[in-house]
Design an enzyme around this catalytic site. Structure first.
Site, PDB file in Angstrom:
ATOM      1  N   SER A 137       0.859  -1.179   0.000  1.00  0.00           N
ATOM      2  CA  SER A 137       0.000   0.000   0.000  1.00  0.00           C
ATOM      3  C   SER A 137       0.895   1.229   0.000  1.00  0.00           C
ATOM      4  CB  SER A 137      -0.897   0.009   1.234  1.00  0.00           C
ATOM      5  OG  SER A 137      -1.528   1.271   1.409  1.00  0.00           O
ATOM      6  N   TYR A 150      -2.102   0.392  10.620  1.00  0.00           N
ATOM      7  CA  TYR A 150      -2.124  -0.127   9.249  1.00  0.00           C
ATOM      8  C   TYR A 150      -0.782   0.118   8.557  1.00  0.00           C
ATOM      9  CZ  TYR A 150      -3.531  -0.657   4.349  1.00  0.00           C
ATOM     10  OH  TYR A 150      -3.612  -1.042   3.036  1.00  0.00           O
TER      11      TYR A 150
END
Length: 283
Positions: A137, A150
């Site tokens: 990501s 995250y």
């Protein structure tokens, strides 16, 4: 491009989003896809031509062992072309108040689970001349306020990917990182639900410090879910990484991913901090 032949591909986290789109794309490419799902009730949604749903929870060693056995005893003796590590969750909360059990849950799925898959399947991939494709990501290249857990997992996956690539290169095992930016998937909605749930646990002092940040995090997640690229665009890039004879070590997916990963190479931290605060509309 390599010949597809009659080969297996494993994709984790195929119940929705990038995983489901990737399983379909690779099945359309001609592979037999072993599509990892956590719940039996998701099997019907995941199934399709050339797609075989398999129960796979990357935090449960018995399901990984069952997958390894399924590959090793494939009735058609098909080689394993690739493993696409896509399974993930999103825990979004300020660092100071995110409960430790939520940190552990995020890291267990996003890091330890990925390593478990790698350790289980590297021996098979070395025999078949296959490759590993990890779905990262932009949050693994730049950590925004409110996304600490995250991003911690995705930064760690970057490190694991780099180390593995350098370790396996002499033995012919290719390792690729895909870095999407904003993608319109259910992960954003799940992240929003988690952010709301954890916000309710804040003390009055933490509410005073972080209510604006939580609102900004939820607003960004909603915008990404609404305006992000379709997961099929990420799946097309995964397909390229699986099929290419000499894949790149990294691919970005989406204009924001390309822009942000370029910016962090050149901008000083203080300038980048200010730009990110303005992007999140934090005063």
């Amino acid at each position: 491009m390599r010949s597809k032949g009659n080969e297996l591909v494993v994709v984790t986290g195929t119940s929705s989003g990038i995983g489901r789109a990737t399983a379909k794309r690779l099945a359309d490419d001609g592979f037999h896809v072993l599509a990892g799902i956590r719940r039996a009730e998701d099997a019907e949604k995941a199934a399709g031509k050339n797609i075989e749903p398999v129960i796979l929870d990357v935090t449960q060693s018995d399901t990984i062992e069952a997958l390894t056995t399924r590959i090793a005893t494939d009735p058609q003796r098909r080689p394993l072309r690739a493993v696409v590590n896509n399974a993930g969750i999103a825990v979004n909360a300020p660092v100071e108040m995110a409960p430790l059990e939520e940190w552990r849950r995020q890291l267990e799925v996003g890091v330890i689970g990925q390593i478990a898959m790698i350790q289980a399947l590297v021996p098979i991939l070395l025999q078949s001349g296959g490759r590993i494709v990890n779905i990262g990501s932009v949050g693994g290249r730049i950590a925004m306020a409110g996304f600490g857990p995250y991003s911690a997992a995705k930064f760690a996956l970057e490190a694991v990917t780099d180390s593995l690539r350098r370790e396996m290169e002499p033995f012919g095992l290719k390792v690729v990182m895909i870095t999407p930016g904003a993608v319109s998937t259910g992960l954003s909605a799940h992240g929003t639900a988690t952010a709301n749930r954890l916000a309710a646990l804040m003390t009055p002092e933490q509410h005073e410090r972080h209510d604006g940040l939580v609102d900004a995090v939820i607003g960004l997640a909603d915008a990404w879910s609404r305006d992000g690229i379709r997961p099929e665009r990420v799946a097309a890039i995964v397909s390229r990484a699986v099929l290419a004879l000499r894949p790149r070590t990294r691919y970005t997916a989406g204009p924001d991913a390309a822009l942000l990963t370029g910016m962090i190479r050149f901008l000083p931290d203080r300038l980048l901090d200010g730009m990110l605060r303005r992007h999140m509309k934090l005063q």
